[in-house]
Design a protein around this motif. Structure first.
Motif: not given
Length: 339
Positions: A246, A248, A258, A260, A274, A279, A281, A284
């Protein structure tokens, strides 16, 4: 005078025979036979005895001395035997009893997780590098493209020792130090303790552990980053694990993301673990920012690379399904024995 000696001998023998320990025997020996003892004092009076009576007096005194000494030795031997018998009885070992169970220790959950992560990355050719926990502000922030007015530098988030020295908030300063050496290419991970001004609760602690990773080489792409971290996730959580990136923002990488992984409890279907998303995380990451290369002396026109950061406690909590970070540090043997 002879009557006095016989009375003294009788009294001495009675006391010696009733003595309960060696200490009492020594006291009696000094009291009767010592330099200032009662029998010795009588011998000193021999000069006051008539010459014709001295031989008889000396004989009686010597017989009394011999009797007292013999009794002291005999009683002393008996007390020694009694003490030995008592000690042997107290120290008797029943060989029919089962042996005491020997307790064997084992690694802490954090250490187990760290070794597993290190094993995965060293198998991919990474080097494990460590650095100082007390760090210069320049390496902890400036060389990582974190400006002076960045919120991360606020005293509420960082432990400052002086204006220029801090307790490191991440292990990324190790990456800056390695890049400064100019020895390229670089392929490393840097595990270690870091410090942030957080309140202690189920998911936060003012001291915790991170594992930062860095690659610097020619022709490195985001695809290399995704492939590397996908292999890592599958090795750590299982081959059926999927990853999702994702967008970031991190000051030291561009672009940043980031990552997941599919929940290893429900395999992506959604569960309490979760929070129904399927998902979780875990880290990073991103491509190293050109400004970071500039400040660390790396030629950004010929080299590029990627970096990532993993919270070790987060990995341990997820892998072992622990719901409170504080359990890792409370040293409760009942909890630690489970691993």
């Amino acid at each position: 005078m002879i009557d006095i000696i016989e009375k003294l001998q009788k009294e001495a023998l009675e006391k010696i025979n009733s003595a309960e320990n060696k200490e009492r025997l020594n006291e009696l020996k000094v009291a009767y036979l010592g330099k200032k003892g009662e029998l010795t004092a009588l011998l000193k009076n021999m000069k006051n005895i008539a010459p014709e009576d001295r031989a008889e007096f000396g004989k009686v005194v010597n017989e009394a001395r011999e009797a007292i000494e013999n009794t002291l030795n005999n009683v002393g031997n008996e007390l020694s035997k009694l003490a030995l018998k008592t000690r042997l009885q107290a120290e008797t070992i029943d060989v029919t009893l089962p042996a005491n169970k020997r307790e064997f220790g084992h690694s802490h959950p954090n250490v187990i997780a760290l070794h597993e992560v290190e094993k995965i990355f060293t198998a991919m050719g990474y080097e494990v590098v460590e650095g100082p926990e007390i760090e210069y502000d320049e390496y902890n922030f400036t060389k990582l493209n974190i400006p002076a007015n960045h919120p991360a530098k606020d005293e509420q988030d960082t432990f400052y020792i002086s204006n220029d020295i801090v307790l490191r908030t991440q292990t990324s300063p190790v990456q800056a130090r390695i890049m400064e050496t100019g020895k390229l290419p670089i392929k490393m991970i840097s595990p270690g303790r870091v410090y942030r001004s957080d309140e202690v609760d189920a998911t936060h602690s003012p001291t915790f552990n991170q594992i930062e990773g860095l690659i610097v080489d020619k022709d490195i792409t985001f695809a290399d980053l995704k492939g590397t971290l996908e292999v890592f996730a599958k090795k750590l959580f299982g081959e059926e694990t999927k990853v999702k990136f994702r967008p970031h923002h991190f000051p030291f990488t561009e672009p940043s993301a980031e990552m997941d992984v599919t929940c290893f409890k429900c395999h992506g279907r959604g569960c309490r673990f979760c929070k129904g998303s399927g998902w979780i995380e875990i880290l990073g990451c991103g491509m190293v920012h050109p400004h970071v290369f500039d400040m660390c002396g790396v030629d950004k026109n010929n080299y590029n690379g990627f970096a990532f950061g993993i919270g070790l406690e987060r990995i341990a909590l997820l892998k072992y399904e622990i719901d409170d970070m504080r359990l890792l540090y409370e040293n409760d043997i009942r909890f630690l024995k489970q691993f």
